[in-house]
Motif scaffolding. Structure first.
Motif, PDB file in Angstrom:
ATOM      1  N   PRO A  25      39.603 -21.248 -14.356  1.00 61.60           N
ATOM      2  CA  PRO A  25      39.727 -19.823 -14.706  1.00 61.60           C
ATOM      3  C   PRO A  25      39.709 -18.926 -13.472  1.00 61.60           C
ATOM      4  O   PRO A  25      38.837 -18.069 -13.324  1.00 61.60           O
ATOM      5  CB  PRO A  25      38.503 -19.584 -15.598  1.00 61.60           C
ATOM      6  N   GLY A  26      40.675 -19.126 -12.593  1.00 65.91           N
ATOM      7  CA  GLY A  26      40.719 -18.361 -11.361  1.00 65.91           C
ATOM      8  C   GLY A  26      41.795 -17.296 -11.379  1.00 65.91           C
ATOM      9  O   GLY A  26      42.342 -16.924 -12.423  1.00 65.91           O
ATOM     10  N   LEU A  27      42.120 -16.817 -10.196  1.00 66.02           N
ATOM     11  CA  LEU A  27      43.084 -15.731 -10.054  1.00 66.02           C
ATOM     12  C   LEU A  27      44.482 -16.173 -10.465  1.00 66.02           C
ATOM     13  O   LEU A  27      45.239 -15.395 -11.054  1.00 66.02           O
ATOM     14  CB  LEU A  27      43.077 -15.251  -8.602  1.00 66.02           C
ATOM     15  N   GLY A  28      44.852 -17.402 -10.151  1.00 66.17           N
ATOM     16  CA  GLY A  28      46.167 -17.899 -10.538  1.00 66.17           C
ATOM     17  C   GLY A  28      46.328 -17.968 -12.042  1.00 66.17           C
ATOM     18  O   GLY A  28      47.378 -17.615 -12.592  1.00 66.17           O
ATOM     19  N   THR A  29      45.290 -18.434 -12.733  1.00 65.53           N
ATOM     20  CA  THR A  29      45.336 -18.488 -14.198  1.00 65.53           C
ATOM     21  C   THR A  29      45.430 -17.090 -14.787  1.00 65.53           C
ATOM     22  O   THR A  29      46.159 -16.859 -15.762  1.00 65.53           O
ATOM     23  CB  THR A  29      44.084 -19.202 -14.731  1.00 65.53           C
ATOM     24  N   LEU A  30      44.688 -16.145 -14.211  1.00 57.80           N
ATOM     25  CA  LEU A  30      44.774 -14.750 -14.675  1.00 57.80           C
ATOM     26  C   LEU A  30      46.187 -14.221 -14.522  1.00 57.80           C
ATOM     27  O   LEU A  30      46.715 -13.545 -15.421  1.00 57.80           O
ATOM     28  CB  LEU A  30      43.791 -13.892 -13.882  1.00 57.80           C
ATOM     29  N   LEU A  31      46.839 -14.537 -13.405  1.00 58.73           N
ATOM     30  CA  LEU A  31      48.190 -14.062 -13.161  1.00 58.73           C
ATOM     31  C   LEU A  31      49.176 -14.650 -14.167  1.00 58.73           C
ATOM     32  O   LEU A  31      49.989 -13.925 -14.760  1.00 58.73           O
ATOM     33  CB  LEU A  31      48.612 -14.404 -11.732  1.00 58.73           C
ATOM     34  N   LEU A  32      49.111 -15.953 -14.385  1.00 59.34           N
ATOM     35  CA  LEU A  32      50.033 -16.592 -15.320  1.00 59.34           C
ATOM     36  C   LEU A  32      49.822 -16.090 -16.748  1.00 59.34           C
ATOM     37  O   LEU A  32      50.783 -15.842 -17.480  1.00 59.34           O
ATOM     38  CB  LEU A  32      49.859 -18.110 -15.260  1.00 59.34           C
ATOM     39  N   THR A  33      48.570 -15.942 -17.152  1.00 56.79           N
ATOM     40  CA  THR A  33      48.274 -15.434 -18.497  1.00 56.79           C
ATOM     41  C   THR A  33      48.794 -14.015 -18.678  1.00 56.79           C
ATOM     42  O   THR A  33      49.350 -13.673 -19.729  1.00 56.79           O
ATOM     43  CB  THR A  33      46.765 -15.479 -18.750  1.00 56.79           C
ATOM     44  N   SER A  34      48.639 -13.209 -17.660  1.00 53.74           N
ATOM     45  CA  SER A  34      49.085 -11.816 -17.743  1.00 53.74           C
ATOM     46  C   SER A  34      50.604 -11.723 -17.759  1.00 53.74           C
ATOM     47  O   SER A  34      51.170 -10.845 -18.413  1.00 53.74           O
ATOM     48  CB  SER A  34      48.515 -11.020 -16.562  1.00 53.74           C
ATOM     49  N   VAL A  35      51.274 -12.619 -17.039  1.00 49.87           N
ATOM     50  CA  VAL A  35      52.734 -12.633 -17.059  1.00 49.87           C
ATOM     51  C   VAL A  35      53.235 -12.968 -18.458  1.00 49.87           C
ATOM     52  O   VAL A  35      54.164 -12.337 -18.987  1.00 49.87           O
ATOM     53  CB  VAL A  35      53.283 -13.635 -16.028  1.00 49.87           C
ATOM     54  N   LYS A  36      52.621 -13.967 -19.089  1.00 53.70           N
ATOM     55  CA  LYS A  36      53.030 -14.349 -20.443  1.00 53.70           C
ATOM     56  C   LYS A  36      52.788 -13.227 -21.443  1.00 53.70           C
ATOM     57  O   LYS A  36      53.579 -13.025 -22.370  1.00 53.70           O
ATOM     58  CB  LYS A  36      52.269 -15.602 -20.876  1.00 53.70           C
TER      59      LYS A  36
END
Length: 317
Positions: free
Chosen positions: A265-276
């Motif tokens: 649950p890091g910054l990369g996951t936050l970015l991908l989730t927000s893009v979706k």
């Protein structure tokens, strides 16, 4: 040196303005509507208009940009369209996962790649040099996500030595548990970065070995190791430092893939989730901070290079 710093800081600020503008407007060009994502399928046009008004996405584009950029100047990145939580708070909440992952991989890559790269250069015609060069080329060619999957399969599934992924909530209250969760992701990212750095260190060392001052030192009775340590280390460090800046920036950017593989649950996951989810404030805030990090690292690298190499401090440029 002071004049150079002022010029570089000015370029940095200008680059941040250009980068922020490009991120904002390019995201608005992409297809998709947050209101459609938020509402159920079959929502009426009136409902969609009401949600757009509530989210503020129906305002003129320039007005939206002015509001967002004004928030940047005051240290605010806006609010999520869906959770209504401050974007900066969401980013800060993910850093305890992303920063240890990125920095640990960077430091480990540096500790492994520098001596191995020097060995590959000194023993370039021997078995050790050939093997190291071949392994480095193989590490560059292998997709990083594939390396992560293989490590999960072997270490976590077959041998059951480490957890296959995930990061428990408040794991840093038990540092051992947090460290175990990050071992495989750090190794995966380190493999890719070490392979790249080994080749640069090898190339820089070979360039130093061909210089006249190394041959002169050898003729005065110095061993090859002594000549490299006394005369070659500083000269070979300048081009490597430039690569280290790129490597440090790529460590942060590379976590996007690594966190997906290991469900962190890091910054990369936050970015991908927000893009979706088409959560534009979170996406543009995260991308802007990553871009700003790369630019700041570039500034630090340039300054360090000038401190290491006196030749860069001379001349009008």
């Amino acid at each position: 040196m002071l004049g150079y710093l002022l010029r570089r800081v000015t370029w940095l600020l200008g680059s941040l303005v250009v980068a922020g503008s490009a991120i904002f407007f390019l995201l608005r060009v992409l297809p998709g509507d947050p209101a459609v994502t938020l509402l159920a399928v079959g929502a009426s046009p009136d409902q969609l208009d009401a949600i757009r008004h509530q989210l503020g996405t129906d305002r003129p584009l320039l007005e939206q940009f002015t509001g967002w950029f004004g928030g940047l100047l005051s240290g605010q990145l806006g609010e999520s369209l869906f959770t209504r939580l401050p974007v900066l708070d969401q980013i800060v909440g993910r850093l305890p996962v992303t920063l240890p992952l990125a920095l640990s991989a960077f430091v480990l890559s540096l500790l492994v790649a520098v001596p191995i790269g020097i060995l590959a250069a000194v023993r370039r015609r021997g078995v050790a040099g050939i093997v190291v060069s071949a392994l480095a080329q193989l590490g560059i060619a292998l997709p990083v996500f594939w390396v992560g999957i293989i490590l999960v399969w072997l270490v976590a599934v077959d041998w059951r030595l480490l957890p296959p992924g995930g990061f428990p909530r408040d794991a840093w209250l038990e540092p051992t548990l947090a460290a175990r969760s990050l071992v495989l992701p750090v190794i995966t990212l380190t493999v890719a970065q070490t392979s790249v750095l080994v080749r640069y260190v090898r190339s820089a060392t070979l360039d130093v070995l061909n210089q006249e001052y190394i041959r002169t030192a050898r003729s005065l009775g110095y061993s090859l190791t002594q000549a490299l340590w006394r005369h070659g280390l500083r000269n070979g460090a300048a081009p490597v430092v430039n690569v280290l800046g790129v490597l440090l920036a790529s460590s942060l950017l590379g976590t996007v893939v690594i966190e997906s593989v290991f469900a962190l649950p890091g910054l990369g996951t936050l970015l991908l989730t927000s893009v979706k989810a088409r959560d534009l404030p979170v996406v543009q805030g995260t991308v802007f901070l990553m871009t700003a990090t790369v630019l700041v690292v570039g500034l630090v690298v340039d300054v360090v290079q000038r401190l290491i190499d006196p030749r860069l401090r001379g001349g009008a440029g």
